[in-house]
Scaffold this active site. Structure first.
Site, mmCIF file in Angstrom:
data_model
loop_
_atom_site.group_PDB
_atom_site.id
_atom_site.type_symbol
_atom_site.label_atom_id
_atom_site.label_comp_id
_atom_site.label_asym_id
_atom_site.label_seq_id
_atom_site.Cartn_x
_atom_site.Cartn_y
_atom_site.Cartn_z
ATOM 1 C CG ASN A 1 -2.064 -0.950 1.101
ATOM 2 O OD1 ASN A 1 -2.613 -1.120 0.025
ATOM 3 N ND2 ASN A 1 -2.438 -1.601 2.197
ATOM 4 C CB CYS B 1 -6.306 -5.466 -1.793
ATOM 5 S SG CYS B 1 -6.995 -4.992 -0.190
ATOM 6 C CG HIS B 2 -6.757 -9.799 2.346
ATOM 7 N ND1 HIS B 2 -5.438 -9.920 2.702
ATOM 8 C CD2 HIS B 2 -7.350 -9.114 3.347
ATOM 9 C CE1 HIS B 2 -5.236 -9.345 3.875
ATOM 10 N NE2 HIS B 2 -6.390 -8.848 4.290
ATOM 11 C CG HIS C 1 -8.160 -0.198 1.060
ATOM 12 N ND1 HIS C 1 -7.207 0.222 1.956
ATOM 13 C CD2 HIS C 1 -7.861 -1.500 0.792
ATOM 14 C CE1 HIS C 1 -6.377 -0.770 2.225
ATOM 15 N NE2 HIS C 1 -6.758 -1.828 1.514
#
Length: 457
Positions: free
Chosen positions: A152, A173-174, A215
């Site tokens: 990130n 990203c999870h 996000h």
């Protein structure tokens, strides 16, 4: 034999998860692994863990080598089919401490500070130059590699690679994988046991569609056994916030999820990343004039430094015990090994990936990095068409994209004015500080970073 170079191998959690996952997949079990880091001790520790896994779980089939320092970076990358990136430039100290403590002097408080906000901006500014150096080496010694970025701020770093280099890059990203579960779990519709048995909740009959930016991607559709359940979910979410806002047993702790549920009420859709993250992506939650909001919504200020301290301490204890343990592994939720297998075997899979917006989301800019469903096969990672987001969702995304694009511009042009502009357009920063203080804060952060940043004009 395929080769994976792992950059930032001292990132023990990601290193063990991604490379341990490779050992779970038959086409990858005899993989060549090149571990690279600039911290010799962390590199030694990761190598010891992977050697343990390889011997006791993978029957010694993988070949594992270490490469320490910039002078050995090209050797680590040479001939790599895949490069996994998990670096943290500057580490917890001094960089993360700087990102939090200097803004505090100006009254600017943060939770995670790794994706957006003033902390995300400066994390990108010190990381992008290092990644561009990686790219030069990759273009020279492994030009056909796939660069799998886990570091990130995801959109900024992935965007800089895609705009500033020829390296094939996808950001991973999870948060997409666990988005549906987090919503159902918060509302009491999915138990811990069900999650452990079925991380995706698909065995419970749920299906979904997710797209947006990293996000802040949106759960656009949610069905159960073919029926739209979003109207009922929204009602449950509204009731949950009404019941729990201001009545949390332990305020300022993670897990309450009130910010995301409030966003779902006000914007109509649930977002992928946690409440502690999203609290600092918008101007609504962390406010000097309304300090009670932090307690009412359970917003954990200074959460990332706290995690870092705990993780460093916990890792020392875990490493000491692991030396005497025969390690095993089960597939994690990370996409990395699945991408490698799909590319090598041409057995297609779908992931949620971060890619340049080539018309995938029609009401977001073409130079933005978007998080969309991607098809992965022998041709690599390819984004899919989503269409237009609901206008309010696109508008929220744009408040973050503005900051991302200007930060990338600053990193690529080395113009200080773009750093100021990125900070001035950041929703949380702009809601709290004057333009003069924003500029002074940026100057203080530049000075504090010293040689960790290139010279800006």
């Amino acid at each position: 034999m395929a080769k994976v170079a792992f950059m930032g191998a001292g990132s023990t959690v990601f290193c063990r998860n991604v490379l341990g996952d490779c050992m779970c997949r038959e086409p990858l079990q005899d993989i060549e692994i090149a571990l690279y880091d600039i911290d010799g001790q962390r590199l030694k520790e990761s190598k010891a863990i992977l050697d343990n896994l390889n011997k006791n779980f993978n029957k010694g089939r993988a070949k594992i080598s270490c490469y320490l320092g910039v002078e050995n970076r090209k050797a680590a990358l040479k001939g790599a089919d895949f490069v996994v990136n998990a670096i943290q430039v500057g580490g917890y100290e001094p960089s993360t401490v700087i990102d939090f403590e200097i803004p505090k002097k100006y009254g600017l408080r943060q939770t995670i500070a790794d994706t957006l906000g003033i902390g995300g901006i400066f994390r990108a500014l010190r990381t992008i130059p290092v990644m561009l150096d990686f790219a030069k080496d990759m273009e020279a010694v492994c030009p056909n590699t796939w660069f799998l970025n886990y570091t990130n701020p995801m959109a900024m770093l992935t965007g800089a690679m895609l705009r500033g280099t020829s390296v094939k890059t996808v950001g991973l990203c999870h948060s997409v994988q666990v988005c549906c579960w987090s919503l159902l779990h918060s509302l009491g519709l999915c138990s811990d046991t069900q999650y452990q048995e079925d991380e995706s909740c698909k065995n419970l009959g749920y299906r979904w569609k997710i797209a947006g930016i990293n996000h802040m991607a949106w759960l656009l559709e949610l069905t159960k056994d073919g029926k739209d359940v979003y109207p009922e979910i929204r009602k449950l979410g509204k009731a949950f916030v009404k019941k729990n806002r201001g009545h949390l047993e332990h305020p300022e702790v993670c897990g309450a999820n009130l910010v995301r549920l409030q966003m779902m009420e006000d914007f109509g859709y649930y977002v992928t990343e946690s409440s502690e993250h999203n609290a600092e992506y918008a101007p609504f939650w962390i406010k000097k004039n309304y300090p009670e909001l932090v307690t009412e919504f359970g917003i954990p200020l200074d959460e990332y430094p706290r995690r870092c301290v705990n993780q460093i301490d916990g890792w020392k204890k875990e490493y000491a015990s692991l030396k005497k343990t025969k390690l095993t592994h089960k597939l994690s939720r990370e996409y990395g090994s699945a991408i490698m297998e799909a590319v090598l075997t041409d057995k297609p899979i779908q992931i949620g990936g971060n890619v340049l917006n080539k018309g995938f989301i029609t009401n977001l800019p073409s130079d933005a990095v978007v998080e969309v469903p991607c098809l992965v096969n022998a041709q690599g990672v390819n984004g899919s068409y989503v269409g237009a987001l609901p206008p309010q969702c696109a508008a929220m995304n744009m408040t973050n994209i503005n900051v991302q694009l200007l930060t990338i511009e600053a990193a690529l042009t080395r113009k200080k004015e773009h750093i100021y502009q990125a900070a001035m357009l950041d929703p949380h920063t702009a809601a709290e500080l004057s333009i003069d203080d924003i500029k002074k804060m940026c100057d203080d952060l530049i000075d504090a970073h010293g040689n960790m940043l290139p010279k800006y004009r």
